[in-house]
Design a protein around this motif. Structure first.
Motif, PDB file in Angstrom:
ATOM      1  N   UNK A 134     -62.557 -23.016  82.730  1.00 16.88           N
ATOM      2  CA  UNK A 134     -63.200 -24.320  82.549  1.00 16.88           C
ATOM      3  C   UNK A 134     -62.244 -25.488  82.814  1.00 16.88           C
ATOM      4  N   UNK A 135     -61.100 -25.236  83.422  1.00 19.66           N
ATOM      5  CA  UNK A 135     -60.218 -26.331  83.812  1.00 19.66           C
ATOM      6  C   UNK A 135     -60.859 -27.112  84.955  1.00 19.66           C
ATOM      7  N   UNK A 136     -60.350 -28.313  85.219  1.00 20.78           N
ATOM      8  CA  UNK A 136     -61.032 -29.169  86.196  1.00 20.78           C
ATOM      9  C   UNK A 136     -60.186 -29.546  87.410  1.00 20.78           C
ATOM     10  N   UNK A 137     -58.923 -29.108  87.442  1.00 21.61           N
ATOM     11  CA  UNK A 137     -58.117 -29.419  88.628  1.00 21.61           C
ATOM     12  C   UNK A 137     -57.160 -28.282  88.935  1.00 21.61           C
ATOM     13  N   UNK A 138     -57.672 -27.047  88.817  1.00 22.15           N
ATOM     14  CA  UNK A 138     -56.885 -25.890  89.214  1.00 22.15           C
ATOM     15  C   UNK A 138     -55.886 -25.393  88.198  1.00 22.15           C
ATOM     16  N   UNK A 139     -55.951 -25.887  86.941  1.00 23.24           N
ATOM     17  CA  UNK A 139     -54.969 -25.455  85.945  1.00 23.24           C
ATOM     18  C   UNK A 139     -55.049 -23.954  85.658  1.00 23.24           C
ATOM     19  N   UNK A 158     -68.943 -22.164  75.344  1.00 19.82           N
ATOM     20  CA  UNK A 158     -68.610 -21.099  76.284  1.00 19.82           C
ATOM     21  C   UNK A 158     -67.269 -21.351  76.965  1.00 19.82           C
ATOM     22  N   UNK A 159     -66.257 -21.548  76.142  1.00 17.83           N
ATOM     23  CA  UNK A 159     -64.863 -21.599  76.555  1.00 17.83           C
ATOM     24  C   UNK A 159     -64.101 -20.689  75.603  1.00 17.83           C
ATOM     25  N   UNK A 160     -62.919 -20.246  76.007  1.00 18.82           N
ATOM     26  CA  UNK A 160     -62.245 -19.222  75.220  1.00 18.82           C
ATOM     27  C   UNK A 160     -61.300 -19.810  74.171  1.00 18.82           C
ATOM     28  N   UNK A 161     -61.062 -19.005  73.147  1.00 12.36           N
ATOM     29  CA  UNK A 161     -60.157 -19.390  72.070  1.00 12.36           C
ATOM     30  C   UNK A 161     -58.750 -19.633  72.617  1.00 12.36           C
ATOM     31  N   UNK A 162     -58.251 -18.707  73.418  1.00 13.54           N
ATOM     32  CA  UNK A 162     -56.917 -18.875  73.981  1.00 13.54           C
ATOM     33  C   UNK A 162     -56.813 -20.091  74.870  1.00 13.54           C
ATOM     34  N   UNK A 163     -57.870 -20.356  75.635  1.00 11.46           N
ATOM     35  CA  UNK A 163     -57.850 -21.494  76.544  1.00 11.46           C
ATOM     36  C   UNK A 163     -57.798 -22.824  75.833  1.00 11.46           C
ATOM     37  N   UNK A 164     -58.621 -22.998  74.788  1.00 13.52           N
ATOM     38  CA  UNK A 164     -58.648 -24.299  74.127  1.00 13.52           C
ATOM     39  C   UNK A 164     -57.429 -24.503  73.227  1.00 13.52           C
ATOM     40  N   UNK A 165     -56.914 -23.428  72.625  1.00 10.20           N
ATOM     41  CA  UNK A 165     -55.672 -23.566  71.861  1.00 10.20           C
ATOM     42  C   UNK A 165     -54.530 -23.965  72.793  1.00 10.20           C
ATOM     43  N   UNK A 166     -54.525 -23.399  73.995  1.00  6.22           N
ATOM     44  CA  UNK A 166     -53.494 -23.756  74.975  1.00  6.22           C
ATOM     45  C   UNK A 166     -53.628 -25.195  75.444  1.00  6.22           C
ATOM     46  N   UNK A 167     -54.840 -25.732  75.382  1.00  8.66           N
ATOM     47  CA  UNK A 167     -55.057 -27.120  75.798  1.00  8.66           C
ATOM     48  C   UNK A 167     -54.918 -28.096  74.642  1.00  8.66           C
ATOM     49  N   UNK A 175     -44.599 -23.941  71.088  1.00  5.77           N
ATOM     50  CA  UNK A 175     -44.543 -24.031  72.550  1.00  5.77           C
ATOM     51  C   UNK A 175     -45.858 -23.655  73.201  1.00  5.77           C
ATOM     52  N   UNK A 176     -46.599 -22.705  72.611  1.00  4.88           N
ATOM     53  CA  UNK A 176     -47.817 -22.227  73.275  1.00  4.88           C
ATOM     54  C   UNK A 176     -49.050 -23.027  72.873  1.00  4.88           C
ATOM     55  N   UNK A 177     -49.041 -23.638  71.687  1.00  3.13           N
ATOM     56  CA  UNK A 177     -50.188 -24.468  71.296  1.00  3.13           C
ATOM     57  C   UNK A 177     -50.113 -25.789  72.065  1.00  3.13           C
ATOM     58  N   UNK A 178     -51.094 -26.017  72.921  1.00  4.08           N
ATOM     59  CA  UNK A 178     -51.068 -27.193  73.780  1.00  4.08           C
ATOM     60  C   UNK A 178     -50.159 -27.060  74.981  1.00  4.08           C
ATOM     61  N   UNK A 179     -49.635 -25.854  75.217  1.00  4.68           N
ATOM     62  CA  UNK A 179     -48.685 -25.650  76.309  1.00  4.68           C
ATOM     63  C   UNK A 179     -49.300 -25.278  77.632  1.00  4.68           C
ATOM     64  N   UNK A 180     -50.640 -25.212  77.721  1.00  2.00           N
ATOM     65  CA  UNK A 180     -51.357 -24.923  78.968  1.00  2.00           C
ATOM     66  C   UNK A 180     -50.859 -23.618  79.601  1.00  2.00           C
ATOM     67  N   UNK A 181     -50.451 -22.663  78.792  1.00  2.00           N
ATOM     68  CA  UNK A 181     -50.062 -21.349  79.301  1.00  2.00           C
ATOM     69  C   UNK A 181     -48.703 -21.300  79.966  1.00  2.00           C
ATOM     70  N   UNK A 182     -47.920 -22.376  79.895  1.00  2.00           N
ATOM     71  CA  UNK A 182     -46.646 -22.422  80.607  1.00  2.00           C
ATOM     72  C   UNK A 182     -45.530 -21.665  79.889  1.00  2.00           C
ATOM     73  N   UNK A 190     -55.969 -31.197  80.783  1.00  2.00           N
ATOM     74  CA  UNK A 190     -57.037 -30.407  81.418  1.00  2.00           C
ATOM     75  C   UNK A 190     -57.873 -31.270  82.349  1.00  2.00           C
ATOM     76  N   UNK A 191     -57.426 -32.473  82.648  1.00  2.00           N
ATOM     77  CA  UNK A 191     -58.213 -33.398  83.453  1.00  2.00           C
ATOM     78  C   UNK A 191     -58.000 -33.186  84.941  1.00  2.00           C
ATOM     79  N   UNK A 192     -58.626 -34.062  85.740  1.00  2.00           N
ATOM     80  CA  UNK A 192     -58.487 -34.026  87.202  1.00  2.00           C
ATOM     81  C   UNK A 192     -57.824 -35.319  87.650  1.00  2.00           C
ATOM     82  N   UNK A 193     -56.523 -35.274  87.845  1.00  2.00           N
ATOM     83  CA  UNK A 193     -55.787 -36.445  88.292  1.00  2.00           C
ATOM     84  C   UNK A 193     -54.842 -36.033  89.404  1.00  2.00           C
ATOM     85  N   UNK A 194     -54.973 -36.600  90.586  1.00  2.00           N
ATOM     86  CA  UNK A 194     -54.040 -36.265  91.671  1.00  2.00           C
ATOM     87  C   UNK A 194     -52.674 -36.868  91.408  1.00  2.00           C
TER      88      UNK A 194
END
Length: 368
Positions: free
Chosen positions: A45-50, A104-113, A155-162, A360-364
């Motif tokens: 459910x990311x919006x710019x390829x994350x 309909x988004x995942x627990x891991x995904x939103x915690x990472x965001x 590091x992982x909470x809000x870390x976008x999986x990095x 999680x936004x779409x910004x070039x």
């Protein structure tokens, strides 16, 4: 492969769907040995390829499932959706303190965001309501919490999986109401909307900006949990409904958008955190430069005053306001390129006021 944003398209070298945490460990080690990027993916459910990569795409939906529900917590797989979590907790009269509007988004995904919802003015982000996490970091599986390996936890909470792959989460639960009272309150402008959000006593509160014949109209939604509550002053519409139906209130809208084809169109979303004192001015100046064609036929503008506690990876200003311009590139409206340029202008405007982007936004990237 695409994500919900529909703007970026990448083909992974490999796609792996692990069934266990040990499978994740093996995938992470294999990607490192091959010098390949590895990106966790839930429901995309990311919006710019994350959630996309040309390396290894790690499909965590194989780690779905609710493994345990206790009196005040639930242990769930990172690939479980919040809909699946609710299905397990609501029969026991329990709910996570913070839910995303779309289940309909995942627990891991939103915690990472970070994970923001209508109750975030009281309970903060979803990332703040996690008691413990199982994470693959540094090629091994570890358990972390505020008191055990806190550096990994932070590091992982809000870390976008990095900084690691979340494989399971222990979530805080609170008693769920049986019914709620949803109250609609028109507002004069952005400042009035933010004032109302700060002053109104409600368990769930949000704001929306809608097009009208007179221009942009502002509206707050205050949701009161339990029976016998009095609507806030200025309420013009009231709806009483079961809590479960309220949590899933977007399902009919999503089904309609799927039917109309709007759900599959590109979604160049602009989302910024604004400091409270300057938020109204940024919102008003952004709207002054917008038309309905810049938003799209099914686009939505949301305003949410919130509280963010200890989530070091989630950079937010003081007294934060999340301003979300959720654009849809509908036929006959602004192009994707024009919408992305508008998102860049929004981010620049926010940064000048001391704000920041929601990752999680779409910004070039900036030009020049």
């Amino acid at each position: 492969m695409r994500d919900f944003g529909g703007i970026v398209e990448l083909s992974p070298a490999r796609s792996v769907r692990p069934a266990t945490a040990e499978d994740v460990v093996a995938a992470v080690r294999d990607a490192a040995a091959r010098d390949l990027d590895l990106v966790p993916r839930g429901l995309g459910h990311s919006t710019h390829g994350q959630s996309l990569t040309t390396g290894v795409s790690l499909d965590l939906r194989g780690l779905a499932g609710v493994h345990e529900v206790g009196a005040d917590h639930a242990v769930v797989g990172a690939g479980a959706s919040w809909r699946e979590v609710l299905a397990a907790t609501l029969p026991l009269g329990l709910t996570p303190p913070v839910l995303t509007d779309h289940l309909d988004v995942t627990v891991g995904g939103t915690i990472s965001a970070g994970g923001i919802g209508g109750t975030s003015h009281l309970h903060g982000t979803q990332a703040e309501n996690v008691l413990a996490l199982d994470v693959v970091a540094g090629g091994r599986l570890v358990t972390c919490s505020p008191g055990v390996r806190p550096e990994v936890f932070d590091a992982v909470r809000g870390g976008i999986g990095r900084h690691g792959v979340i494989t399971a989460a222990t979530l805080r639960l609170i008693p769920a109401p049986e019914r709620v009272l949803s109250c609609t309150i028109p507002c004069r402008d952005a400042a009035d909307l933010l004032r109302l959000q700060r002053e109104t006593r409600a368990e769930h509160i949000s704001g929306q900006v809608k097009p009208s014949e007179q221009g942009w109209a502002f509206e707050a939604k205050a949701v009161l949990y339990g029976d016998g509550r009095e609507p806030p002053p200025g309420t013009t519409e009231i709806e009483e409904l079961p809590y479960a139906d309220f949590c899933d209130r977007l399902r009919p809208d999503v089904e309609e958008l799927i039917t109309l084809g709007e759900w599959a169109r590109p979604h160049p979303w602009g989302m910024v955190f604004l400091p409270g004192p300057g938020a109204a001015a940024v919102i008003e100046s952004t709207l002054a430069a917008m038309t309905t064609a810049d938003l799209g036929l099914s686009g939505v503008i949301l305003v949410k005053a919130l509280r963010v506690g200890h989530v070091p990876m989630l950079a937010v200003p003081g007294d934060p306001v999340l301003f979300s311009v959720l654009r849809t590139a509908s036929p006959g409206c602004a192009s994707v390129a024009e919408m992305l340029a508008a998102n860049r202008a929004l981010l620049d405007r926010a940064a000048a006021a001391g704000g920041s982007r929601y990752a999680v936004d779409s910004v070039p990237p900036p030009t020049g």
